[in-house]
Motif scaffolding. Structure first.
Motif, mmCIF file in Angstrom:
data_model
loop_
_atom_site.group_PDB
_atom_site.id
_atom_site.type_symbol
_atom_site.label_atom_id
_atom_site.label_comp_id
_atom_site.label_asym_id
_atom_site.label_seq_id
_atom_site.Cartn_x
_atom_site.Cartn_y
_atom_site.Cartn_z
ATOM 1 N N LYS A 50 1.396 -1.219 -0.042
ATOM 2 C CA LYS A 50 0.240 0.066 -0.051
ATOM 3 C C LYS A 50 0.777 1.150 0.265
ATOM 4 O O LYS A 50 0.158 2.146 0.090
ATOM 5 C CB LYS A 50 -1.423 -0.090 1.336
ATOM 6 C CG LYS A 50 -1.875 -1.447 1.402
ATOM 7 C CD LYS A 50 -3.081 -1.231 2.372
ATOM 8 C CE LYS A 50 -4.225 -2.010 2.649
ATOM 9 N NZ LYS A 50 -3.139 -3.843 3.007
ATOM 10 N N THR A 170 11.254 0.399 10.133
ATOM 11 C CA THR A 170 9.624 0.930 9.247
ATOM 12 C C THR A 170 10.389 2.280 8.282
ATOM 13 O O THR A 170 11.003 2.849 8.648
ATOM 14 C CB THR A 170 8.111 1.236 10.250
ATOM 15 O OG1 THR A 170 8.862 1.971 11.167
ATOM 16 C CG2 THR A 170 7.905 0.220 11.171
ATOM 17 N N ALA A 175 2.316 6.753 7.092
ATOM 18 C CA ALA A 175 1.361 6.180 7.789
ATOM 19 C C ALA A 175 0.119 5.649 6.855
ATOM 20 O O ALA A 175 -0.630 5.192 7.333
ATOM 21 C CB ALA A 175 1.484 7.086 8.447
ATOM 22 N N TYR A 176 -0.593 6.638 5.930
ATOM 23 C CA TYR A 176 -1.581 6.491 5.537
ATOM 24 C C TYR A 176 -1.293 4.397 4.619
ATOM 25 O O TYR A 176 -2.851 4.266 3.856
ATOM 26 C CB TYR A 176 -1.504 6.970 3.761
ATOM 27 C CG TYR A 176 -0.168 6.781 3.065
ATOM 28 C CD1 TYR A 176 -0.569 5.467 1.988
ATOM 29 C CD2 TYR A 176 0.923 7.856 2.891
ATOM 30 C CE1 TYR A 176 0.663 5.715 1.053
ATOM 31 C CE2 TYR A 176 1.798 7.423 2.519
ATOM 32 C CZ TYR A 176 2.045 6.649 1.404
ATOM 33 O OH TYR A 176 3.001 5.705 0.125
ATOM 34 N N ALA A 177 -0.034 3.937 4.592
ATOM 35 C CA ALA A 177 -0.397 2.476 4.017
ATOM 36 C C ALA A 177 -0.567 1.142 5.014
ATOM 37 O O ALA A 177 -0.917 0.282 5.091
ATOM 38 C CB ALA A 177 1.233 2.094 3.413
ATOM 39 N N MET A 178 -0.738 1.698 6.251
ATOM 40 C CA MET A 178 -1.898 1.554 7.302
ATOM 41 C C MET A 178 -1.330 0.063 8.024
ATOM 42 O O MET A 178 0.238 0.695 8.497
ATOM 43 C CB MET A 178 -3.485 1.057 6.780
ATOM 44 C CG MET A 178 -4.800 2.061 6.421
ATOM 45 S SD MET A 178 -5.778 1.726 6.007
ATOM 46 C CE MET A 178 -5.239 0.967 3.879
ATOM 47 N N ASP A 179 -1.244 -0.836 7.416
ATOM 48 C CA ASP A 179 -0.514 -2.452 8.288
ATOM 49 C C ASP A 179 0.910 -2.479 8.048
ATOM 50 O O ASP A 179 1.444 -2.684 8.274
ATOM 51 C CB ASP A 179 -1.548 -3.790 8.005
ATOM 52 C CG ASP A 179 -1.943 -4.338 6.522
ATOM 53 O OD1 ASP A 179 -2.743 -2.862 5.951
ATOM 54 O OD2 ASP A 179 -2.135 -4.836 6.544
ATOM 55 N N ASP A 180 0.887 -2.190 6.178
ATOM 56 C CA ASP A 180 1.679 -2.220 5.172
ATOM 57 C C ASP A 180 2.850 -1.140 5.889
ATOM 58 O O ASP A 180 4.216 -1.141 5.184
ATOM 59 C CB ASP A 180 1.087 -1.982 3.760
ATOM 60 C CG ASP A 180 0.658 -3.248 3.245
ATOM 61 O OD1 ASP A 180 1.008 -4.005 4.079
ATOM 62 O OD2 ASP A 180 -0.084 -2.770 2.632
ATOM 63 N N ALA A 181 2.636 0.029 6.843
ATOM 64 C CA ALA A 181 2.663 1.131 7.398
ATOM 65 C C ALA A 181 4.400 0.544 7.784
ATOM 66 O O ALA A 181 5.554 1.343 8.440
ATOM 67 C CB ALA A 181 2.754 2.292 7.848
ATOM 68 N N ILE A 201 7.269 4.554 11.747
ATOM 69 C CA ILE A 201 6.235 4.541 12.497
ATOM 70 C C ILE A 201 6.087 3.662 14.521
ATOM 71 O O ILE A 201 7.424 3.012 13.787
ATOM 72 C CB ILE A 201 5.348 3.332 12.131
ATOM 73 C CG1 ILE A 201 4.589 3.742 10.275
ATOM 74 C CG2 ILE A 201 4.235 3.057 12.576
ATOM 75 C CD1 ILE A 201 4.332 4.904 10.927
#
Length: 201
Positions: A50, A170, A175-181, A201
């Motif tokens: 993401k 990380t 941060a917009y990539a949610m879990d992928d962040a 993160i």
């Protein structure tokens, strides 16, 4: 030795991002030669990631270069100011890329200082992807160039990097990539003064 295309064409973008630490990024524009040892990288795993510009198979005029065979430069403009340099990896139509976040200056330091409008050597000269690109003269106009040279290439100069000195963390600003962040896809050399100040993160 210039890294061959086969180095970039491998499937594991995370492994390549780690292995780029200690390699030397070289530019030669208009007869000005600059080089720096790569000390920080970030991997982006294409359509399943993401945080990647190619997430979900997105293809635009800007990102089309990511779908090329590994071994090309992908340079994009961030915030309308910073030119960020990425290495395209994997095979054609698999849009993996690695952002080069920082280098330790080796050659052409006077030219780097002039480009950055600095007088004295300080870590901020090449710490962070925008600063690094400016110091090395890298611009969005260079996107799509082959990393086989003569303008931009990456060398193996035999610099040894120990596993214990590689830190995985990380990525920055995703941060917009949610879990992928939370993926530990950023790598840097422990205690190197040229790594960026960006926090994951």
């Amino acid at each position: 030795m210039i890294l061959p295309e086969s180095f970039y064409a491998r499937k594991d973008v995370v492994k390549i991002a780690r292995e780029l630490l200690g390699k030397v990024l070289v530019t030669e524009f208009d007869g000005i030669y600059t080089a720096g040892m790569i000390v920080e990288t970030e991997a982006y795993a294409g359509i399943t990631d993401k945080a990647s510009h190619a997430f979900g198979g997105r293809r635009t005029g800007r990102t089309e270069v990511m779908y090329r065979h590994g071994g090309a430069a992908y340079v994009y403009l961030c915030y309308g100011i910073h030119h960020l340099f990425n290495v395209v990896t994997n095979i054609r139509d698999t849009p993996h890329a690695i952002l080069i976040r920082a280098v330790e200056p080796l050659d052409g330091i006077d030219a780097m200082l002039a480009r950055r409008e600095m007088i004295k050597m300080k870590p901020v000269l090449t710490a962070g992807p925008g600063a690094m690109s400016k110091a090395l003269g890298i611009h969005t106009s260079h996107t799509g160039l082959s990393l086989q040279g003569p303008d931009i290439y990456i060398e193996d100069r035999g610099i040894k990097v120990l596993k214990k000195d590689i830190i995985a963390a990380t990525r920055v600003g995703v941060a917009y990539a949610m879990d992928d962040a939370l993926r530990p896809y950023r790598f840097y050399l422990k205690d190197n003064i040229y790594i960026s100040r960006g926090k994951g993160i």
